[in-house]
Motif scaffolding. Structure first.
Motif, mmCIF file in Angstrom:
data_model
loop_
_atom_site.group_PDB
_atom_site.id
_atom_site.type_symbol
_atom_site.label_atom_id
_atom_site.label_comp_id
_atom_site.label_asym_id
_atom_site.label_seq_id
_atom_site.Cartn_x
_atom_site.Cartn_y
_atom_site.Cartn_z
ATOM 1 N N LEU A 28 0.824 -1.204 0.000
ATOM 2 C CA LEU A 28 0.000 0.000 0.000
ATOM 3 C C LEU A 28 0.862 1.259 0.000
ATOM 4 N N SER A 124 -7.405 1.413 -4.844
ATOM 5 C CA SER A 124 -8.116 1.077 -3.611
ATOM 6 C C SER A 124 -9.069 -0.099 -3.829
ATOM 7 N N PHE A 127 -6.917 -3.429 -4.131
ATOM 8 C CA PHE A 127 -6.430 -3.883 -2.827
ATOM 9 C C PHE A 127 -7.564 -4.444 -1.982
ATOM 10 N N CYS A 144 -5.630 2.682 1.305
ATOM 11 C CA CYS A 144 -5.195 3.073 -0.038
ATOM 12 C C CYS A 144 -5.895 4.353 -0.487
#
Length: 237
Positions: A28, A124, A127, A144
């Motif tokens: 991240l 984002s 993830f 994120c």
């Protein structure tokens, strides 16, 4: 449950540190750093193209979508209509519609959903979907998203300041940073044969679409490569 956004963010920071392991946090951090570096390039290009420093920074805060912002700056700098530039950006950002449908439980409700929608981006979402359970999905998504919300505008501001003194920003090679980091993150997944096939098929589709579609849309078509994995899994079942 608190209604204070700052308290909510601080509570999430503490929860994130307990929920995500070091490897995910490292990835991240690398992605957010890469986004910040691309922000340098974006801000420098915008200012070098004749835009005031405040414009890329405001766009970075309010739009928070690199592909749309690059497209807007490029179209207007080339003499195109701002309206056409906005419409092109909206078209590219249309990919966020299925993103939102895929993550309803992660976004929350009320003002949290509004903030969560604002920090929604490719990184984002990826993830979040890569995590196995809802707490980890939420932690990865918010880490994120909020990280990019900080790094992208800061990068744009620093890049804009650089653009006031350096005319040839391409010579810095900043645009290579982001794809290099993403490649480093996904290479381990290529050990799986099905994932390699899906990636190659998606890449072929995206490359074939590049001459015909606006920036950002070929990436969406690359998702068709996932159909190969789905078909193989269905066949095995």
């Amino acid at each position: 449950m608190t209604n204070d956004p700052m308290v909510f963010i601080l509570m999430n920071v503490q929860s994130i540190c307990r929920t995500l392991d070091r490897a995910v946090l490292r990835d991240l951090a690398l992605v957010c750093l890469a986004v910040g570096v691309i922000g340098l390039s974006y801000g420098a290009i915008a200012v070098a193209s004749g835009f005031p420093l405040w414009l890329p920074v405001v766009l970075a805060l309010t739009v928070l979508a690199a592909s749309s912002e690059f497209l807007f700056i490029g179209i207007v700098a080339a003499g195109g209509s701002p309206v056409a530039a906005v419409l092109a950006g909206l078209l590219v950002n249309a990919r966020h519609l299925p993103f939102g449908l895929a993550l309803p439980d992660v976004l929350g409700s009320g003002w949290r959903r509004a903030l969560g929608t604002h920090v929604m981006n490719d990184e984002s979402v990826v993830f979040a979907l890569a995590q196995q359970d809802l707490p980890r999905k939420k932690a990865a998504y918010w880490t994120c998203g909020l990280g990019i919300l900080v790094c992208w505008p800061l990068g744009a501001f620093a890049g804009g300041a650089i653009g006031t003194v350096i005319d040839d920003t391409d010579a810095l090679g900043l645009d290579a940073m982001f794809p290099a980091v993403l490649l480093a993150l996904i290479v381990p997944a290529f050990r799986d044969r099905d994932k390699r096939r899906a990636a190659l098929a998606g890449s072929a589709v995206a490359l074939a679409a590049v001459p015909f579609l606006p920036a950002g849309l070929p990436v969406l078509l690359a998702l068709t490569g996932l159909s190969l994995t789905a078909v193989r899994e269905k066949t095995r079942a």
